[in-house]
Design a protein around this motif. Structure first.
Motif, PDB file in Angstrom:
ATOM      1  N   SER A  69       0.816  -1.217   0.000  1.00  0.00           N
ATOM      2  CA  SER A  69       0.000   0.000   0.000  1.00  0.00           C
ATOM      3  C   SER A  69       0.846   1.262   0.000  1.00  0.00           C
ATOM      4  N   ALA A  70       2.025   1.215   0.642  1.00  0.00           N
ATOM      5  CA  ALA A  70       2.883   2.396   0.715  1.00  0.00           C
ATOM      6  C   ALA A  70       3.512   2.731  -0.634  1.00  0.00           C
ATOM      7  N   ARG A  71       3.475   1.791  -1.576  1.00  0.00           N
ATOM      8  CA  ARG A  71       4.097   2.017  -2.885  1.00  0.00           C
ATOM      9  C   ARG A  71       3.068   1.828  -4.006  1.00  0.00           C
ATOM     10  N   ARG A  72       1.803   2.124  -3.689  1.00  0.00           N
ATOM     11  CA  ARG A  72       0.722   1.867  -4.637  1.00  0.00           C
ATOM     12  C   ARG A  72       0.896   2.654  -5.937  1.00  0.00           C
ATOM     13  N   GLY A  73       1.156   3.944  -5.833  1.00  0.00           N
ATOM     14  CA  GLY A  73       1.305   4.765  -7.033  1.00  0.00           C
ATOM     15  C   GLY A  73       2.471   4.317  -7.890  1.00  0.00           C
ATOM     16  N   GLU A  74       3.607   4.046  -7.255  1.00  0.00           N
ATOM     17  CA  GLU A  74       4.791   3.602  -7.983  1.00  0.00           C
ATOM     18  C   GLU A  74       4.546   2.230  -8.612  1.00  0.00           C
ATOM     19  N   GLY A  75       3.955   1.322  -7.820  1.00  0.00           N
ATOM     20  CA  GLY A  75       3.733  -0.039  -8.305  1.00  0.00           C
ATOM     21  C   GLY A  75       2.777  -0.100  -9.479  1.00  0.00           C
ATOM     22  N   ILE A  76       1.675   0.609  -9.383  1.00  0.00           N
ATOM     23  CA  ILE A  76       0.716   0.608 -10.485  1.00  0.00           C
ATOM     24  C   ILE A  76       1.313   1.298 -11.708  1.00  0.00           C
ATOM     25  N   GLY A  77       2.169   2.288 -11.468  1.00  0.00           N
ATOM     26  CA  GLY A  77       2.854   2.945 -12.578  1.00  0.00           C
ATOM     27  C   GLY A  77       3.715   1.964 -13.353  1.00  0.00           C
ATOM     28  N   TYR A  78       4.491   1.132 -12.623  1.00  0.00           N
ATOM     29  CA  TYR A  78       5.308   0.124 -13.286  1.00  0.00           C
ATOM     30  C   TYR A  78       4.441  -0.922 -13.973  1.00  0.00           C
ATOM     31  N   TYR A  79       3.397  -1.361 -13.278  1.00  0.00           N
ATOM     32  CA  TYR A  79       2.496  -2.367 -13.847  1.00  0.00           C
ATOM     33  C   TYR A  79       1.859  -1.856 -15.134  1.00  0.00           C
ATOM     34  N   ALA A  80       1.456  -0.589 -15.122  1.00  0.00           N
ATOM     35  CA  ALA A  80       0.794  -0.014 -16.289  1.00  0.00           C
ATOM     36  C   ALA A  80       1.727   0.070 -17.497  1.00  0.00           C
ATOM     37  N   MET A  81       3.040  -0.044 -17.252  1.00  0.00           N
ATOM     38  CA  MET A  81       3.977  -0.059 -18.374  1.00  0.00           C
ATOM     39  C   MET A  81       3.734  -1.256 -19.289  1.00  0.00           C
ATOM     40  N   SER A  82       3.172  -2.327 -18.724  1.00  0.00           N
ATOM     41  CA  SER A  82       2.888  -3.495 -19.558  1.00  0.00           C
ATOM     42  C   SER A  82       1.895  -3.140 -20.648  1.00  0.00           C
ATOM     43  N   VAL A  83       0.921  -2.298 -20.320  1.00  0.00           N
ATOM     44  CA  VAL A  83      -0.055  -1.844 -21.318  1.00  0.00           C
ATOM     45  C   VAL A  83       0.610  -0.882 -22.294  1.00  0.00           C
ATOM     46  N   THR A  84       1.471  -0.023 -21.766  1.00  0.00           N
ATOM     47  CA  THR A  84       2.156   0.946 -22.615  1.00  0.00           C
ATOM     48  C   THR A  84       3.020   0.257 -23.662  1.00  0.00           C
ATOM     49  N   LEU A  85       3.798  -0.725 -23.232  1.00  0.00           N
ATOM     50  CA  LEU A  85       4.638  -1.467 -24.168  1.00  0.00           C
ATOM     51  C   LEU A  85       3.782  -2.184 -25.215  1.00  0.00           C
ATOM     52  N   ALA A  86       2.676  -2.773 -24.757  1.00  0.00           N
ATOM     53  CA  ALA A  86       1.794  -3.475 -25.688  1.00  0.00           C
ATOM     54  C   ALA A  86       1.188  -2.521 -26.707  1.00  0.00           C
ATOM     55  N   SER A  87       0.852  -1.304 -26.260  1.00  0.00           N
ATOM     56  CA  SER A  87       0.245  -0.317 -27.162  1.00  0.00           C
ATOM     57  C   SER A  87       1.225   0.182 -28.206  1.00  0.00           C
ATOM     58  N   ALA A  88       2.529   0.050 -27.932  1.00  0.00           N
ATOM     59  CA  ALA A  88       3.549   0.459 -28.898  1.00  0.00           C
ATOM     60  C   ALA A  88       3.940  -0.693 -29.812  1.00  0.00           C
ATOM     61  N   ILE A  89       4.130  -1.882 -29.225  1.00  0.00           N
ATOM     62  CA  ILE A  89       4.596  -3.041 -29.990  1.00  0.00           C
ATOM     63  C   ILE A  89       3.464  -3.678 -30.786  1.00  0.00           C
ATOM     64  N   GLY A  90       2.264  -3.763 -30.174  1.00  0.00           N
ATOM     65  CA  GLY A  90       1.140  -4.437 -30.819  1.00  0.00           C
ATOM     66  C   GLY A  90       0.777  -3.882 -32.187  1.00  0.00           C
ATOM     67  N   PRO A  91       0.491  -2.567 -32.296  1.00  0.00           N
ATOM     68  CA  PRO A  91       0.152  -2.013 -33.616  1.00  0.00           C
ATOM     69  C   PRO A  91       1.270  -2.196 -34.635  1.00  0.00           C
ATOM     70  N   PHE A  92       2.520  -2.038 -34.186  1.00  0.00           N
ATOM     71  CA  PHE A  92       3.649  -2.236 -35.099  1.00  0.00           C
ATOM     72  C   PHE A  92       3.678  -3.670 -35.621  1.00  0.00           C
ATOM     73  N   LEU A  93       3.514  -4.653 -34.700  1.00  0.00           N
ATOM     74  CA  LEU A  93       3.516  -6.053 -35.100  1.00  0.00           C
ATOM     75  C   LEU A  93       2.356  -6.365 -36.041  1.00  0.00           C
ATOM     76  N   GLY A  94       1.174  -5.820 -35.718  1.00  0.00           N
ATOM     77  CA  GLY A  94       0.010  -6.073 -36.549  1.00  0.00           C
ATOM     78  C   GLY A  94       0.216  -5.606 -37.979  1.00  0.00           C
ATOM     79  N   ILE A  95       0.705  -4.387 -38.134  1.00  0.00           N
ATOM     80  CA  ILE A  95       0.938  -3.827 -39.469  1.00  0.00           C
ATOM     81  C   ILE A  95       2.048  -4.583 -40.189  1.00  0.00           C
ATOM     82  N   TYR A  96       3.125  -4.890 -39.453  1.00  0.00           N
ATOM     83  CA  TYR A  96       4.261  -5.599 -40.060  1.00  0.00           C
ATOM     84  C   TYR A  96       3.848  -6.996 -40.517  1.00  0.00           C
TER      85      TYR A  96
END
Length: 394
Positions: free
Chosen positions: A129-156
Motif C-alpha cells: 500500500s505504501a508504494r501503490r502509485g509507484e507499483g501501479i505505474g510500473y504495472y501499467a507499463m505493460s499496457v504501454t509497451l503493448a500499445s507500442a509493440i502491438g500495432p507495429f507487429l500487426g501492421i508488419y
C-alpha cells in the motif's frame, strides 16, 4: 519478510501476463478491419463495427467480472478469462462471413475484459500500500509497451504473413499467458465467501459498480473519449497534413515518454499525493492536443505525441491508484472494473460521436475541441475529487 518489496515474482508474472493480454488486443485491433474488408469483402462501416464490438463486449464483461471476482477468486477468474480469450482466437480460422466474425469478436472481447480485470485486481493486492502509485505505474507499463509493440507487429505481419499466421501467433502468445498464470500465487480477498442473504438479493447496482470509485471513473470515461480521437483519426489526419512518416512513429514516442515518466510520477503520487500529479497530467494532455491540432512539421507532431503520452499515461496509472485507494480491500476488483469499464467505454463510443464532428470542424478543429474538453474535465476532477482533503494524501 519485507512487506514493502515491489518487484516480487508474482508482480513480474502478473505484469507479463497483462502485457501479453494487451499485446494480442492491440495487434488484432489494427488489422481486423482490413481482414473484414479484404477477406470477407465487407463495407468499411461493417469492418469498423467488427473492430468496435470487441471493446463493447469487453466493457460489459469488466462490469460483471468486478463483482464475480470477489466470489470466485482472482486466480480462477484469470484462468476463465484467459481460456475464453485463448480459445476464441482459434475461431477466427472459421470466420467466413461478417456475422460469424462479429460473434467471434464479441466472445474475444469478453475473454479480454475478464482477463484484464483479473490481472488489474491481482496486482492491486500484490503491491504494498505504501508504494501503490509507484507499483501501479510500473504495472501499467505493460499496457504501454503493448500499445507500442502491438500495432507495429500487426501492421508488419499483415504485410509479410497471412492472417492465419497472425491468428496463430496471437494464440501462442495467449498460451504463454496461461502458463504464466499457473505460476501465480494469489491470496483471495477477505470476503470471498458471500452471506446467503446477499446471494438472494435481486439486481443491485452496488453489485456491479463500486460507487467510491465512480467519480474518478467518470473522469476516466471523459478522458478516454478525448483519447479515442487520436486512436481513430490520427492516421487519416497525418495523411491529410502530409506527415505520414512522423505519424507512423507517433505512438513510439508516445510510449517512450510514458515509460520514462511513470516511475517518476508514481513516486510523486505516493509522496506528494494525487493532486500533485493529476493536475499537470490534465494540463499537459490539453497542451498536447493543441500541438496536435497545429502540427505542420514532423517535430511538432512527435512533440504532441510525447505530451499526450505523459498526460494520458500519468492519468491512467494515477486514476487506477485513486480508485483502489478509495475502496475497501475486498472491493478492489469492483473498483478496478468500474474505473476501466468507464474509461474503455469512453474510448469505445468516442469514435461514433467524434466522427460526426469531423465533416464540420475538420481534424484540426476536432483536436482543439478535445483540448477545451480536457480543461473542463480537469475542473470536473476538482469538483468530484481534487478539492477533498483525501486527494492530497492518497
Amino acid at each position: 519478510m519485507d512487506n514493502s518489496r515491489l518487484w516480487t515474482k508474482n508482480f513480474i508474472i502478473d505484469s507479463t501476463a497483462n502485457f501479453f493480454i494487451y499485446l494480442v488486443y492491440y495487434t488484432l485491433t489494427v488489422i481486423i478491419a482490413i481482414y473484414a474488408m479484404d477477406e470477407l469483402h465487407t463495407s468499411p462501416g461493417a469492418a469498423g463495427f467488427a473492430s468496435g464490438i470487441f471493446i463493447l463486449t469487453a466493457l460489459f464483461s469488466r462490469i460483471f467480472t468486478g463483482k464475480t471476482i470477489e466470489q470466485i477468486g482472482q486466480k480462477k477468474i484469470l484462468f476463465i478469462g484467459l481460456a475464453i480469450y485463448f480459445l476464441a482466437t482459434f475461431l477466427y480460422f472459421s470466420a467466413d462471413n461478417i456475422v460469424l466474425l462479429l460473434l467471434i469478436r464479441s466472445l474475444h472481447g469478453i475473454g479480454f475484459g475478464i482477463s484484464a480485470t483479473a490481472t488489474g485486481t491481482i496486482i492491486a493486492n500484490i503491491i504494498p500500500s505504501a508504494r501503490r502509485g509507484e507499483g501501479i505505474g510500473y504495472y501499467a507499463m505493460s499496457v504501454t509497451l503493448a500499445s507500442a509493440i502491438g500495432p507495429f507487429l500487426g501492421i508488419y505481419m499483415n504485410q509479410h504473413i497471412s492472417f492465419t499466421a497472425i491468428f496463430t501467433s496471437c494464440a501462442v502468445v495467449l498460451a504463454i499467458s496461461l502458463i504464466a498464470a499457473l505460476l501465480l500465487k494469489v491470496n483471495n480477498m477477505p470476503s470471498v465467501s458471500v452471506p446467503a442473504q446477499v446471494k438472494k438479493e435481486k439486481f443491485n447496482l452496488h453489485s456491479f459498480i463500486e460507487f467510491n470509485a465512480l467519480p474518478i471513473a467518470i473522469i476516466g470515461g471523459l478522458l478516454g473519449f478525448f483519447y479515442s480521437s487520436i486512436i481513430s483519426f490520427l492516421a487519416s489526419y497525418t495523411r491529410e497534413i502530409n506527415l505520414i512518416n512522423a505519424g507512423s512513429t507517433f505512438f513510439i514516442v508516445y510510449s517512450i515518454v510514458i515509460l520514462l515518466s511513470r516511475p517518476i510520477t508514481g513516486r510523486l503520487f505516493d509522496k506528494k499525493g494525487a493532486n500533485f500529479v493529476m493536475y499537470p497530467s490534465f494540463l499537459v494532455f490539453a497542451i498536447g492536443m493543441v500541438f496536435l491540432s497545429y502540427a505542420h512539421t514532423n517535430f511538432m507532431l512527435l512533440l504532441a505525441g510525447g505530451l499526450l503520452g505523459f498526460g494520458f499515461g500519468t492519468f491512467m496509472s494515477s486514476g487506477q491508484a485513486i480508485a483502489i485507494a478509495l475502496t475497501p480491500r475486498n472491493h478492489m476488483g469492483l473498483a478496478t472494473s468500474t474505473f476501466f469499464s468507464l474509461t474503455d467505454g469512453g474510448v469505445g463510443i468516442g469514435p461514433l460521436f467524434l466522427g460526426l464532428l469531423v465533416p464540420y470542424v475538420g481534424f484540426r478543429g476536432l483536436y482543439e475541441i478535445m483540448a477545451v474538453g480536457t480543461i473542463f474535465t480537469m475542473y470536473l476532477y476538482y469538483l468530484l475529487h481534487g478539492r477533498k482533503k483525501t486527494a492530497s494524501s492518497l
